[in-house]
Design an enzyme around this catalytic site. Structure first.
Site, short mmCIF file in Angstrom:
data_model
loop_
_atom_site.label_atom_id
_atom_site.label_comp_id
_atom_site.label_asym_id
_atom_site.label_seq_id
_atom_site.Cartn_x
_atom_site.Cartn_y
_atom_site.Cartn_z
N ASP B 59 0.91 -1.07 -0.03
CA ASP B 59 0.04 -0.11 0.15
C ASP B 59 0.76 1.19 -0.04
OD1 ASP B 59 1.00 0.53 2.43
OD2 ASP B 59 -0.87 -0.25 3.72
N ALA B 60 0.18 2.35 -0.10
CA ALA B 60 1.11 3.55 0.03
C ALA B 60 1.98 3.90 1.04
CB ALA B 60 -0.12 4.76 -0.12
#
Lengths: 172, 172, 172, 172
Positions: B59-60
């Site tokens: 994820d980010a």
């Protein structure tokens, strides 16, 4: 009556020593324990977020895959923070992330494609660097699942940091 | 030393009455509680499955999203059943599913893209209709996460059914 | 002006012979070809669905993972069918599914966490057993992606079946 | 015989002007077009990666959800780069990413839980800043899907950059 009855979290000692360890080390070996009892009554929750089950979230049993509940909880947290006037994008822009330390889900009845799910949530116990959230998932006022997540405030490079005062003020 | 120290599961009473309720009702309101203590030593586990983190699972924050651990546990369970000579596809063909009743994950250190993860697992406590599994996730012998899942044997239309004898025989 | 300029789809011949083949065989070897040109103007689309990007949908590049666009398109299709008075759950209850035969996405600018995305869509060309949909994804009227999907109407056991008349009537 | 028959990609002109635009702008409005014809013979591919379908990747139709193929293609690309001696983690460490500009999948027969899938792939046409890959997915030598992806080499802040010479040398 508390949705989360009793919680032991990271001790101050482990947090202090953790700061000398590399990225994300703080939680290694931490004695985090939950005794989970999220309330089954939606009235016990501070906020509610509505979402609809996507077809892509179902599995070959014809129900929502159990891993797909965690993004539902996350989406509800994000909306709750926005509702509180502290959008997560702003927090991230300030270099603070809420890392997930623990997650517990009790699947009581399945969710199905196209169900409209209400994710009720409330902030539970908090320490200076962690907080817990309790969740109740309902469809048409029917209980489908309960959950608890434990979060740690971390900086962009993964070091634990103090919780914002406004968040601490909201906790039990 | 047990990875799962103490467990209260579905009572016989609730299971009996549950049979008269519609699909998946049995777990509604069930008092399932875990006291989770999966061992941090891989030697305490019966089986180990190796997998590699996909880019799509990050994820980010630059780490594996916390929801992505549950499919890892599932993949390891499937391989364990195959290793035991009871492939999950055969069980499903016979009309038995292992519904997930509860899942708990403790994220101790993050997983990253391209990490080779060893998912160690063992069967924990079992009752006549449920069983628990404990997990340890390591990368290069470094602990990354622990987890426990609780499963119920159900028929194709979601009613609880007895566990296969071979599975019961493997439990603590 | 058509968003989808020119399309060659399953020939009648291949569909007829396909009916004698086992489950999902119809598409095997089929010469489906798209010449894709979804319009970049939202005014060319019949319907628009709004959604917000979840954190779980981002990847370590800090943007939405390219695989995550397909569930967005699907969610928009489901809402469009509901808007037309033909909810997908009803269609599925009647034993009809819209299997995805092809999907094409052009990623023009990335989507990011918390973006509010408008998925504009319209029905494109249709044959007796297949139809195409064109999509435009925008954020604040800024084009982010275009896409085309090709669908086949199939029965619950995967055989191709005629499209509902109401759907055929909507096509170009 | 080429798996990818003919390709028009970003023109030099659009790339030059693109460099003055903000992050990821280069592709906005770009006239990228594919004429897709991945070969159905595995002998036409340079590399093959084997993976097994997870239960979490299936949907309520009992087959692998169409969005789940894209991570399969990505996993195969990552293994191919490792096989070539240029692991993707190294490329990312050097500040180069392969952004996905386009993806096209043709679903010919469904994939199911526990299927062992071979993802055959080869590098197709390349320009100075983009390359294409063609894919064939088989189970027991039976064709299940074909796909093409188009990638652009970008720097960490999203600007297009020249392809590594070793990659250009491999292309058609």
């Amino acid at each position: 009556m508390l949705p989360v009855e009793s919680v032991e979290t990271l001790s101050e000692v482990s947090l202090v020593s953790a700061r000398r360890l590399p990225r994300f080390r703080p939680w290694y070996g931490a004695q985090v324990r939950l005794q989970l009892q999220p309330s089954l009554s939606s009235a016990d929750y501070a906020y509610s977020h509505r979402l609809r089950v996507r077809f892509a979230e179902t599995d070959a049993m014809g129900i929502v895959h159990h891993s797909r509940y965690l993004p539902y909880l996350e989406e509800a947290r994000v909306e709750y923070l926005r509702h509180l006037g502290h959008p997560y994008t702003e927090l991230r822009a300030e270099g603070v992330d809420y890392a997930v330390l623990e997650a517990f889900v009790q699947y009581r009845q399945p969710l199905r494609f196209d169900d409209v799910v209400h994710v009720h949530l409330r902030l539970g116990a908090a320490t200076r660097a962690t907080f817990q959230m309790a969740y109740l998932l309902t469809v048409d006022d029917d209980v489908r699942a309960t959950a608890v997540t434990v979060h740690g405030c971390v900086t962009a490079d993964g070091r634990p940091t103090r919780m914002p005062a406004w968040l601490l003020a909201l906790s039990d």
